[in-house]
Design a protein around this motif. Structure first.
Motif, PDB file in Angstrom:
ATOM      1  N   ARG A 388       0.644  -1.217   0.328  1.00 52.01           N
ATOM      2  CA  ARG A 388      -0.026   0.298  -0.098  1.00 52.01           C
ATOM      3  C   ARG A 388       0.881   1.355   0.061  1.00 52.01           C
ATOM      4  NH1 ARG A 388      -5.280  -0.551   3.628  1.00 52.01           N
ATOM      5  NH2 ARG A 388      -6.302  -1.855   2.563  1.00 52.01           N
ATOM      6  N   ASP A 391       3.134   2.788   2.750  1.00 52.27           N
ATOM      7  CA  ASP A 391       3.524   2.370   3.545  1.00 52.27           C
ATOM      8  C   ASP A 391       2.162   1.790   4.634  1.00 52.27           C
ATOM      9  OD1 ASP A 391       5.892   1.417   3.140  1.00 52.27           O
ATOM     10  OD2 ASP A 391       6.657   3.362   4.534  1.00 52.27           O
ATOM     11  N   ALA A 392       1.081   2.481   4.003  1.00 46.88           N
ATOM     12  CA  ALA A 392       0.060   1.337   5.152  1.00 46.88           C
ATOM     13  C   ALA A 392      -0.371  -0.191   4.976  1.00 46.88           C
ATOM     14  CB  ALA A 392      -1.255   2.355   4.495  1.00 46.88           C
ATOM     15  N   THR A 599      -5.637   4.759   5.322  1.00 43.34           N
ATOM     16  CA  THR A 599      -4.962   5.828   5.679  1.00 43.34           C
ATOM     17  C   THR A 599      -4.471   5.470   7.054  1.00 43.34           C
ATOM     18  OG1 THR A 599      -7.298   6.923   7.560  1.00 43.34           O
ATOM     19  CG2 THR A 599      -6.809   7.404   4.687  1.00 43.34           C
ATOM     20  N   GLY A 600      -4.221   4.411   6.734  1.00 44.87           N
ATOM     21  CA  GLY A 600      -2.879   3.620   7.907  1.00 44.87           C
ATOM     22  C   GLY A 600      -3.303   3.373   9.356  1.00 44.87           C
TER      23      GLY A 600
END
Length: 738
Positions: A388, A391-392, A599-600
């Motif tokens: 992703r 880094d999500a 969004t993480g």
């Protein structure tokens, strides 16, 4: 009648001199163009859009390739009018011919899809405008001063535009016109959208995204036909990658077409495009107002519109200089049209790129098996995005074995899922519950006599829509008010809903979480597309706690606070005879679970299933898509199913079962003996009755190199002619087996 009056009558109605003949393709199911004569002084060429007489009517047509047929022009009816618009290019005409030949459709019906905006064939009228010519009024007011200050730059304005820019009413502008301060001029019609700027806000891509963008941009720079497949997990930045290909195409002065499966619902995509290029793309879909459709068609053919984002029908827009096609969510079944001309827009996009000699980019987190095989064989170049963006993390996925964690009596949510929803709501995050069934319940029956509510025109059950107090058929649209008593035995209050739809899940959710804000997303909710867009926007802003939806929620939406996805019935898509059932289920569930954690935020996906050991379920929770595709491809190859074999479906329908069956048998008996091609059926279609018409189907199966079109032409030419109410539909490469 006197000689003088007779001469006058003849002069008034004398036909204009004729000098040659041309073939004209008219929008009707004729096998080839008709010949028309060209009046002297009229200039036409292949591709010219014209008006011609057809029986008692005047219809739109296109001058086609082929030249004169040797018929005396005096024996033919003349072309009535030539429209003042650019002719359809040779590439577009070749594309129409190719689609007609491949789908075995009348070429006029294919050309009709390229001419769906008849009022756009003449130039748009000029717009009345104003120009400041100098001077000042004797009586100056603050409002008049603002108008003069605004117009002093020497630019031309429309009356309403100048009033709006100066912050005054139009009567102030009218007064200055009367005083001679402004003169009336005529301006060209405004563009439907501003020109996109490829350098407006270039993305800062890193790692895999940067490498992927470089590969795609390199193909664009070559300026020749190539197909790239961007295969990336949900949230991996696929859109940003192909935005770079769009930017490069715009720099080269070419136009771009972006195909999206649900364009009417993707307002967020339009905003992302505007953030990147400083302007939105022009839209093309069925919900577009007719006047706007005409403007987009006209400005696409003249080159004023540089980028169009549209549904599958946008593929037939006659662009002036198309240089790139993007097919987003290329696996989506919405790209298949199953009306009049049966075609798959993804496949036809590749054909249009080959004919026009420009690149095509296919994009998906869960590519179709056909695209995967083409990538493995080297026909397509594949670009992988395994992680992703930013880094999500992908959501943690787990199966809920419904045999061990059964819902309470009368419910459909496992206690495990209910607890997870409660924790999510407590953290002020969002939960999404997915069930691909509209309405309240798929079946309603009487507990006393067993009567089941069935559509009077279709072989399908009526679906209860409790919000609207209706029973509705999802095949033909038939609807009736939900009765209080059984129409068979007359018993009151003994009608029971069987099985869940999204409305019933919403009822159960509200019982468990009465304080939570709940939204139901379904294509048949009141308010249509406009309401759906508003509710999607509300979800993205965090104005809902629990979202309950059908497959609409799998269409690439970005919900920042979504951290839990619950699949109510993960087995639903596996319970039919569709050879693509496993692939479709894998794609749909992967897309839905991909809505979480974009969004993480730490996210989870829970899939309720009675078949936890099924290969599809294991592939989804393990994240091992390669293993799933390898298994699916092996099975397809063993059975010689697409893409290792070819399929065609023939549906015969009639007002009586006898007529439909007899005609289907007549087609079967006309099948030639050809090695490598077999005909299965006829048999009643799974949906044997639709809209009062009985349906039988034949399935033609052949090897990959089989001449399927030649076989079908020979079979249909020798089969009985359609008589009475009999209709025959032909579908090359069918996606639906109902």
């Amino acid at each position: 009648m006197s000689t003088d009056s007779s001469d006058l009558f003849g002069a008034l109605f004398e036909a204009p001199p004729l000098n040659r003949t041309v073939p004209v393709l008219v929008p009707m199911p004729a096998p080839k163009p008709y010949s028309y004569s060209v009046p002297e002084g009229m200039a036409v060429e292949p591709g010219s859009v014209v008006q011609v007489p057809l029986g008692p009517r005047q219809v739109i047509g296109v001058v086609w390739d082929g030249g004169e047929d040797g018929v005396d022009p005096k024996k033919l009816r003349p072309i009535s009018h030539v429209f003042d618009c650019p002719p359809l290019s040779r590439e577009m005409r070749d594309f129409i011919d190719w689609v007609a030949a491949y789908t075995l459709s009348p070429p006029g019906l294919v050309a009709r899809m390229a001419l769906r905006a008849p009022n756009a064939f003449e130039p748009e009228p000029m717009v009345e405008g104003l120009k400041f010519v100098g001077g000042e009024p004797e009586r100056m007011t603050p409002a008049r001063a603002r108008v003069l200050a605004t117009a002093s730059d020497g630019l031309s304005w429309t009356r309403s535009g100048l009033a709006h820019a100066a912050g005054v009413s139009t009567s102030v502008v009218d007064g200055l016109i009367t005083l001679g301060i402004f003169e009336t001029i005529f301006l060209p019609p405004p563009p439907v959208v501003a020109l996109p700027d490829p350098d407006f806000a270039a993305a800062r891509l890193e790692g895999p995204q940067k490498e992927a963008a470089a590969e795609i941009v390199a193909d664009v720079r070559k300026g020749e036909f190539a197909v790239s497949l961007i295969d990336g997990v949900t949230g991996s930045g696929k859109t940003e990658v192909y935005f770079e290909a769009i930017a490069e195409t715009l720099k080269r002065g070419k136009q771009v077409l972006i195909l999206l499966p649900e364009i009417a619902l993707t307002a967020s995509f339009m905003e992302r495009f505007q953030d990147r290029f400083g302007a939105k793309p022009a839209e093309w879909h069925s919900d577009l107002a007719p006047r706007m459709r005409e403007k987009v068609w006209r400005q696409a053919v003249t080159g004023e519109v540089r980028v169009v984002a549209g549904a599958r029908s946008a593929l037939f827009l006659p662009f002036e200089d198309l240089g790139l096609i993007i097919v987003d969510e290329e696996h989506d079944p919405a790209y298949k049209q199953e009306d009049r001309v049966f075609y798959n827009a993804r496949d036809m996009a590749v054909v249009r790129g080959r004919i026009g000699d420009f690149p095509v980019v296919l994009v998906s987190a869960t590519p179709s098996v056909e695209s995967q095989v083409n990538g493995q064989s080297g026909r397509y170049s594949t670009v992988h995005l395994p992680t992703r963006f930013g880094d999500a993390a992908l959501p943690d996925l787990h199966l809920i074995d419904m045999r061990r964690h059964a819902p309470e009596r009368g419910g459909f949510l496992s206690p495990v899922l209910i607890r997870a929803i409660g924790k999510t709501v407590e953290k002020r995050e969002q939960a999404l519950l997915f069930l691909n069934r509209r309405g309240y319940a798929p079946l309603t029956l009487c507990r006393v006599c067993g009567h089941r509510f069935q559509c009077p025109q279709c072989s399908s059950w009526l679906v209860e829509h409790r919000f609207r107090k209706q029973l509705q058929c999802h095949q033909c649209g038939h609807a009736e008010r939900t009765p209080e008593a059984c129409p068979e035995c007359g018993t009151l209050d003994h009608l029971v809903a069987c099985g869940p739809g999204v409305e019933r899940i919403a009822e159960e959710v509200e019982r468990h979480f009465p304080q939570a804000r709940t939204i139901v997303l379904s294509s048949d909710i009141m308010g249509g597309v406009k309401r759906l867009r508003l509710e999607l926007d509300a979800i993205a802003k965090g104005e809902a706690d629990i979202v309950i939806g059908t497959q609409l929620v799998a269409k690439g939406h970005n919900f920042p606070l979504m951290t839990l996805v619950g699949i109510i019935d993960a087995d639903l898509g596996l319970a039919n005879g569709d050879p693509r059932a496993a692939e479709r289920t894998f794609q749909l569930l992967s897309q839905v679970t991909g809505r979480a954690g974009r969004t993480g935020l730490k996210s989870h996906g829970l899939l309720q299933t009675y078949q936890p050991q099924h290969p599809v379920m294991q592939a989804i929770v393990s994240g091992d898509s390669d293993a799933f595709y390898e298994r699916e491809i092996t099975e397809r190859e063993r059975a010689a199913l697409p893409p290792f074999g070819r399929l065609a479906s023939i549906i015969v329908s009639a007002e009586t079962r006898h007529d439909a069956e007899n005609h289907a048998r007549g087609i079967r008996n006309a099948a030639p003996e050809v090695s490598g091609i077999s005909v299965l059926g006829p048999a009643e279609a799974p949906l044997a009755l639709v809209r009062g018409r009985h349906r039988f189907r034949l399935l033609v199966h052949g090897r990959r190199n089989s001449d399927m079109q030649g076989f079908l032409r020979a079979m249909l030419s020798q089969s009985p002619k359609e008589r009475g109410s009999v209709q025959v539909q032909l579908d090359i490469d069918p996606q639906s087996f109902l």
